[in-house]
Design a protein around this motif. Structure first.
Motif, short mmCIF file in Angstrom:
data_model
loop_
_atom_site.label_atom_id
_atom_site.label_comp_id
_atom_site.label_asym_id
_atom_site.label_seq_id
_atom_site.Cartn_x
_atom_site.Cartn_y
_atom_site.Cartn_z
N ALA A 326 0.83 -1.20 0.00
CA ALA A 326 0.00 0.00 0.00
C ALA A 326 0.87 1.26 0.00
N ALA A 327 1.88 1.29 0.87
CA ALA A 327 2.75 2.46 0.94
C ALA A 327 3.53 2.66 -0.36
N MET A 328 4.01 1.57 -0.94
CA MET A 328 4.73 1.66 -2.22
C MET A 328 3.84 2.21 -3.32
N ALA A 329 2.60 1.70 -3.38
CA ALA A 329 1.71 2.03 -4.49
C ALA A 329 1.26 3.48 -4.49
N VAL A 330 1.04 4.05 -3.31
CA VAL A 330 0.48 5.41 -3.27
C VAL A 330 1.49 6.47 -2.83
N GLY A 331 2.70 6.05 -2.44
CA GLY A 331 3.67 7.00 -1.88
C GLY A 331 3.90 8.21 -2.75
N ALA A 332 4.19 8.01 -4.02
CA ALA A 332 4.50 9.13 -4.90
C ALA A 332 3.31 10.06 -5.09
N LEU A 333 2.09 9.52 -5.06
CA LEU A 333 0.90 10.35 -5.25
C LEU A 333 0.76 11.37 -4.13
N PHE A 334 1.11 10.97 -2.91
CA PHE A 334 1.02 11.89 -1.79
C PHE A 334 2.25 12.79 -1.69
N ILE A 335 3.41 12.26 -2.03
CA ILE A 335 4.60 13.11 -2.06
C ILE A 335 4.41 14.22 -3.08
N ASP A 336 3.75 13.92 -4.20
CA ASP A 336 3.49 14.91 -5.23
C ASP A 336 2.23 15.72 -4.98
N ARG A 337 1.58 15.49 -3.84
CA ARG A 337 0.38 16.22 -3.42
C ARG A 337 -0.73 16.15 -4.47
N LYS A 338 -0.90 14.97 -5.05
CA LYS A 338 -2.01 14.77 -5.98
C LYS A 338 -3.33 14.53 -5.24
N ALA A 339 -3.24 14.23 -3.97
CA ALA A 339 -4.40 14.08 -3.10
C ALA A 339 -3.90 14.19 -1.67
N THR A 340 -4.83 14.33 -0.73
CA THR A 340 -4.44 14.42 0.68
C THR A 340 -5.22 13.46 1.56
N LYS A 341 -6.04 12.59 0.95
CA LYS A 341 -6.81 11.62 1.72
C LYS A 341 -6.64 10.24 1.08
N LEU A 342 -6.78 9.19 1.91
CA LEU A 342 -6.56 7.83 1.44
C LEU A 342 -7.64 6.89 1.96
N GLN A 343 -8.20 6.11 1.07
CA GLN A 343 -9.17 5.08 1.42
C GLN A 343 -8.62 3.74 0.99
N LEU A 344 -8.39 2.82 1.95
CA LEU A 344 -7.86 1.50 1.67
C LEU A 344 -8.98 0.46 1.75
N CYS A 345 -8.91 -0.53 0.86
CA CYS A 345 -9.94 -1.56 0.80
C CYS A 345 -9.28 -2.94 0.83
N ALA A 346 -9.75 -3.80 1.72
CA ALA A 346 -9.29 -5.19 1.79
C ALA A 346 -10.23 -5.95 2.70
N GLU A 347 -10.84 -7.02 2.21
CA GLU A 347 -11.83 -7.75 2.97
C GLU A 347 -11.25 -8.44 4.19
N GLN A 348 -9.96 -8.87 4.12
CA GLN A 348 -9.41 -9.68 5.20
C GLN A 348 -8.93 -8.86 6.40
N PHE A 349 -8.95 -7.53 6.31
CA PHE A 349 -8.46 -6.71 7.42
C PHE A 349 -9.57 -5.79 7.91
N SER A 350 -9.51 -5.46 9.20
CA SER A 350 -10.57 -4.66 9.80
C SER A 350 -10.51 -3.21 9.33
N SER A 351 -11.65 -2.54 9.40
CA SER A 351 -11.71 -1.14 8.98
C SER A 351 -10.83 -0.26 9.87
N SER A 352 -10.75 -0.61 11.17
CA SER A 352 -9.90 0.19 12.06
C SER A 352 -8.43 0.05 11.71
N ASP A 353 -7.99 -1.18 11.37
CA ASP A 353 -6.60 -1.37 10.95
C ASP A 353 -6.31 -0.63 9.65
N LEU A 354 -7.25 -0.68 8.72
CA LEU A 354 -7.05 0.01 7.44
C LEU A 354 -6.99 1.52 7.63
#
Length: 468
Positions: A326-354
């Motif tokens: 996750a960090a690898m995939a979106v790192g450059a997008l946030f470093i380049d300030r293309k967005a400032t919010k992140l929504q992660l999706c994965a069925e096997q992990f809890s919403s609080s962990d995400l």
């Protein structure tokens, strides 16, 4: 190359090849993973045993701190013992402050790392210096006169070099002319690279490291541009220095290193964690193994941006792999300030962990701070106290101080500099002695180690207490 992430599908940048003993770095060779010992370089047995653990975990180069001539001479014994036991992995000497030590080390190991910030220039004091153009050129001439003999020794012994610039140890000379900027970091490196090019010395690897992921990524991108302009294509070593430990250290490293790997930049990497060094290797290996997938995920995530939010859905076999990808995939997008919010999706992990992971990624990218920030070095033979135990105690005492940045440094090599944007710093000053910093200012010198954590906490509490 743009300083932003508008890139086509993943394609690794072409570089020349640096031969480091039996290991080739750059070109079409695999991306190499490496680590650094934390043992006393004068202790042959301890260094050999720790180097073996790093190698057995998959480390392809092993670096050892080399403070003085005594340590440099003992590299010969460490190397001999490893070779007798059948371990042929290249060894790298890490040298700061004393070019004479680099000359000695180059005779015994396969690569020597030097730091342009303190190779000829004196250690930084954060003082502004004024130079005329003629005086500045005279300083560059001093570097050339000292550096060329070292290159000749390396050439004679078939020793490679790493020109390793650290944001935390830029010289006063560089900072006075360029400021504490990525441009200054790049110029510090280019001064030495131009000499290598003129001398036709090609076994060179470069690194530019910072604890701030935005500074690190921006500086490496600028360096690639600068090298391209001058027809240089040296291989690059990537790392986020003082990344910390645990989940935060892994996320910060994956974000900074991954942003560049997914752009095709990088020929060797180190994940610098404040843990036993062999544990760095599996994390680094996961980053390398997931580059192409994360490059595809990065493109998909960029296409998903809506309402200032990146949405990323991915699969992973375990929580650590999910964090890294996750960090690898979106790192450059946030470093380049293309967005400032992140929504992660994965069925096997809890919403609080995400949500917690999303917050950690945004903090690593310097977007939003939701917890205390710890800037801690991985430790080496220079470390002057029990680093891991100290980090644990400082975290226990300061967690919950949202937005506060605390630097925890083993010694002065990067200490005051790399933690310059921290609010407070804890730095090894001598064996069993600690100095405490408020920003760049040393406010308590050489206090006993057993009192230092409590004194740090008192300093923070006193500063936060409203005036009466």
């Amino acid at each position: 190359m743009s300083l932003h992430s508008d890139l086509p599908a993943y394609h690794r940048r072409h570089t020349t090849v640096a031969q480091v003993g039996n290991t080739a770095i750059g070109g079409d060779n695999p991306i190499r993973v490496q680590s650094m010992t934390t043992t006393d370089t004068n202790n042959t047995h301890a260094c050999v045993e720790q180097a073996k653990r790093i190698i057995m975990m998959g480390g392809e180069l092993v670096r050892l701190t080399t403070q003085g001539t005594r340590e440099a001479e003992n590299l010969q014994n460490i190397c001999r013992e490893l070779r007798l036991q059948g371990y042929m992995t290249p060894l790298v000497a890490d040298v700061h402050f004393n070019p004479n030590v680099a000359d000695v080390a180059a005779r015994y190991v396969e690569k020597v790392r030097i730091n342009p910030g303190n190779y000829v220039d004196p250690a930084r004091t954060f003082k502004h210096l004024e130079y005329t153009d003629e005086e500045y050129q005279a300083e560059l001439q001093k570097i050339e006169e000292r550096f060329i003999p070292f290159l000749n020794i390396c050439r004679e012994h078939h020793t490679a070099i790493r020109i390793g610039v650290n944001h935390g140890s830029l010289s006063d000379r560089i900072m006075s002319r360029y400021g504490d900027t990525p441009e200054g970091i790049v110029e510090s490196c280019m001064e030495f690279l131009r000499i290598c090019q003129r001398e036709q010395f090609s076994d060179v690897v470069i690194s530019i490291k910072a604890s701030n992921t935005v500074v690190m990524v921006t500086s490496v991108r600028l360096l690639v541009q600068a090298m391209d302009r001058e027809d240089m294509h040296y291989p690059l070593h990537l790392g986020v220095t003082e990344a910390g430990e645990g989940e935060d250290g892994r996320i910060k490293s994956a974000l900074g290193i991954g942003a560049l790997l997914t752009e095709g930049i990088g020929d060797t990497i180190r994940v610098s964690l404040s843990e036993d060094p062999e544990y760095e290797i599996p994390v680094a290996r996961k980053l390398v193994d997931n580059i192409e997938e994360c490059a595809r995920l990065r493109a998909q995530a960029e296409a998903s941006i809506k309402d200032d939010t990146v949405t990323l859905c991915l699969d992973a076999p375990d929580w650590e792999t999910f964090q890294l990808k996750a960090a690898m995939a979106v790192g450059a997008l946030f470093i380049d300030r293309k967005a400032t919010k992140l929504q992660l999706c994965a069925e096997q992990f809890s919403s609080s962990d995400l949500q917690s992971l999303a917050d950690s990624i945004l903090q690593a990218a310097r977007i939003k701070f939701t917890k205390t920030e710890y800037i801690s070095c991985p430790g080496c033979g220079r470390t002057l106290y029990n680093l891991q135990d100290t980090i644990r105690r400082i975290k226990e005492a300061t967690q919950g101080m949202v937005g506060l940045k605390i630097g925890i440094m083993g010694c002065i090599v990067n200490g005051p500099g790399e933690m310059a944007d921290a609010d407070y710093g804890y730095v090894g000053a001598a064996r069993g002695r600690i100095s405490l910093y408020r920003g760049k200012e040393c406010v308590m010198k050489n206090i006993p180690e057993e009192q230092a954590v409590q004194q740090l906490l008192k300093l923070i509490q006193d500063d936060q207490r409203p005036d009466i």
